[in-house]
Design a protein around this motif. Structure first.
Motif: not given
Length: 408
Positions: A391-392, A394-397
């Protein structure tokens, strides 16, 4: 086709990460016009690193970093590779060993790659005429990095060196799995003795010691750990291993392996307490962890077999493997770390060499960490070769992980 070439080709098919880097080097030729000097264990995996650097435009001069770890057929085959000069041979004398070091340095390398710091030490002490030419180096092993950091602390390290050993991709795989598996396989193939049920003593609970303890336990050994660091000793205890001093371990141990990088770990006071038939081996870089001088001076008789020296002390025998040198490489059938492990370590070496080639002139003398992006690049290349995805963020994360003002 020679036996050395066959060995090199066999290793190459299990080194997909280095193969991917080689393609990049063939295309970009980043070492064009550069001479690289190397002192490493000259065997099949190393040969694939050497040919990768040569494919990137380098002229490579290489010798061994241990008198007993060279595979002569591989050294011969490596010497026939375009732009490669190999001076290593197995069972060389001390004088022959350092003559080969000088042969490498006579080529006036601009980058050094060491396993144990012998090239760098020689440049700084015996061949100071080369210091202005060298732009930097790489160091492969813990012992070498300890020596380099001591040098740097005294202000005597005059060019930058990347500590290839001190990075997660090296610790987690080379040190833990590589040392653990290769040491045990060399002990078993040399002695043909059982591991299961034996008291197996591991001196030192760093990454190498941890890996060895876990692998020995997996084979059914009753593992004892000796340590000088209270935190590592406590970690070994909570990992389920017995923890005690070497003096206490000497009384009950069947097989002993040193992994400390220090001297006299098993010495006079321990020999008197060893069982008859105790097996001693070393997994550190230099042959100083077992007090061999005492054994040679005090043994009533010495019996030599392939890879084993038996010292008769009074009414008991003590068996030392590989002359106290790196047991996974210096025994007659020692093959070193598994190929897939060295694929990762030599991929790090190749990319760190590239880093020095690009940036060495701008760096001051000292010991440098492997850039995080190189460590991650090697991990990603390995995952890709295995067909694995992760996984990578997200912008929010990413925003959340970097913020301080988002409360509960």
């Amino acid at each position: 086709m020679s036996s050395g070439t066959l060995k090199i080709e066999w290793a190459g098919q299990y080194m997909p990460v280095l193969a991917a880097i080689r393609k990049q080097f063939v295309k970009e030729r980043p070492f064009e016009g550069m001479t690289i000097g190397m002192a490493l264990h000259v065997e099949a995996k190393t040969a694939n690193l050497v040919s990768t650097l040569a494919a990137g435009g380098a002229e490579v001069h290489i010798t061994g970093c241990n008198p007993l770890s060279t595979q002569d057929d591989v050294a011969e085959a490596l010497g026939k590779v375009k732009n490669v000069n190999c001076y290593a041979k197995r069972s060389c004398t001390v004088d022959e060993y350092y003559a080969a070091i000088n042969d490498v340095l006579d080529a006036k390398p601009v980058i050094t790659i060491d396993d144990g710091m012998d090239l760098i030490h020689y440049i700084h002490t015996k061949r100071r005429d080369l210091l202005k030419k060298v732009i930097g180096g790489c160091e492969e092993t813990t012992t070498g990095i300890h020596r380099l950091k001591a040098m740097a602390a005294e202000g005597k390290l005059e060019f930058p060196v990347v500590a290839v050993n001190d990075t997660p991709m090296k610790h987690f795989f080379d040190n833990v799995h590589g040392t653990g598996e290769s040491v045990l396989s060399s002990i078993m193939i040399t002695t043909n003795t059982l591991i299961a049920g034996k008291y197996f003593v591991v001196a030192g609970y760093g990454y190498c010691g941890r890996g060895l303890a876990r692998k020995a336990h997996g084979l059914g050994a009753k593992v004892i750990v000796t340590e000088i660091d209270p935190r590592r000793a406590l970690e070994a205890h909570m990992d389920g291993f017995m923890v005690m001093t070497m003096e206490d371990a000497a009384v009950i141990g069947d097989i002993f392996v040193t992994t400390t990088g220090n001297c006299a770990v098993i010495a006079k006071k321990h020999f008197a307490k060893l069982k008859d038939g105790a097996i001693l081996a070393n997994a550190g870089h230099f042959n100083v962890e077992i007090d061999l001088e005492y054994l040679h001076k005090n043994a009533a008789k010495i019996i030599r077999r392939d890879g084993i020296e038996t010292f008769v002390l009074g009414k008991k025998s003590v068996h030392v493997l590989a002359e106290g040198r790196l047991v996974n490489l210096a025994t007659p059938k020692g093959m070193g770390h598994p190929i897939e492990v060295m694929d990762l370590s030599f991929a790090l070496q190749a990319l760190c060499t590239l880093h020095i080639a690009k940036n060495g002139k701008k760096m001051k003398g000292g010991v440098y960490d492997v850039p995080n992006e190189i460590d991650e690049q090697v991990a990603n290349l390995k995952l890709a070769s295995l067909g694995l995805s992760i996984d990578s963020l997200s912008k929010e994360q990413k925003k959340y992980s970097c913020s301080w003002d988002i409360g509960t």
